[in-house]
Design an enzyme around this catalytic site. Structure first.
Site, PDB file in Angstrom:
ATOM      1  N   HIS A  36       5.975   2.859   2.099  1.00 52.17           N
ATOM      2  CA  HIS A  36       6.370   1.554   2.630  1.00 52.17           C
ATOM      3  C   HIS A  36       7.392   0.873   1.721  1.00 52.17           C
ATOM      4  O   HIS A  36       8.348   0.285   2.209  1.00 52.17           O
ATOM      5  CB  HIS A  36       5.139   0.672   2.845  1.00 52.17           C
ATOM      6  N   LYS A 101      -7.435   0.208   8.020  1.00 47.09           N
ATOM      7  CA  LYS A 101      -8.729  -0.480   8.060  1.00 47.09           C
ATOM      8  C   LYS A 101      -8.612  -1.805   7.339  1.00 47.09           C
ATOM      9  O   LYS A 101      -7.808  -1.973   6.427  1.00 47.09           O
ATOM     10  CB  LYS A 101      -9.840   0.386   7.453  1.00 47.09           C
TER      11      LYS A 101
END
Length: 175
Positions: A36, A101
């Site tokens: 990222h 999550k």
């Protein structure tokens, strides 16, 4: 449980609601913190990306080594909040689906709504289950990152829950 194909169509994204359970089949990109950061830096520098983000899905995961005779090792989700500082820019660049999550920041939630995207929750502690859904895997970029490289996987019947839908319905509102 509804079955959907990746990349997901806009009308499928539009119809999904928080708490819906779905099975995904198709191409799924994999990247964590370092991937990222690199994608964010490339976009910020006006450079080309190693993938076209438009309408794609990314899974926040770093696989364990593949046991002998297996395609991939355990590949359960990692905590999504670690990617939050990069996510709004990636969504603005066309990313449509994120899988991980845990809850997301208010900036990510706003970007999900702005871009009519989805945040899907993978089941924690189910790395072996997810490994069984992987039919192919290849390193797409940043191989020097080892298991945290940008991967492209073909998955079949990958189970998830809609955590934040494109209308900003959220499983976290009831927590």
């Amino acid at each position: 449980m509804r079955e959907l194909t990746l990349p997901m169509k806009a009308e499928d994204i539009e119809q999904l609601c928080a708490f819906d359970q779905i099975l995904l089949t198709g191409k799924l990109y994999v990247g964590r913190d370092q991937v990222h950061q690199r994608l964010y830096d490339l976009i910020s520098q006006g450079r080309s990306l190693p993938l076209d983000l438009h309408d794609q899905a990314i899974y926040y995961m770093g696989p364990s080594p593949a046991p002998e005779g297996k395609i991939i090792g355990s590949c359960g989700p990692t905590t999504s909040a670690r990617m939050d500082r990069f996510t709004p820019l990636l969504l603005d660049q066309g990313l449509k689906v994120m899988i991980g999550k845990g809850p997301r920041s208010s900036e990510v939630v706003a970007a999900i709504g702005r871009n009519k995207a989805l945040y899907l929750q993978a089941y924690g502690g189910c790395g072996a289950l997810y490994a069984a859904t992987v039919k192919q895997v290849r390193t797409l970029a940043f191989p020097e990152l080892g298991p945290e490289a940008l991967l492209e996987m073909q998955v079949e019947h990958f189970p998830v829950i809609v955590a934040i839908d494109s209308h900003l319905g959220s499983v976290f509102d009831r927590a």
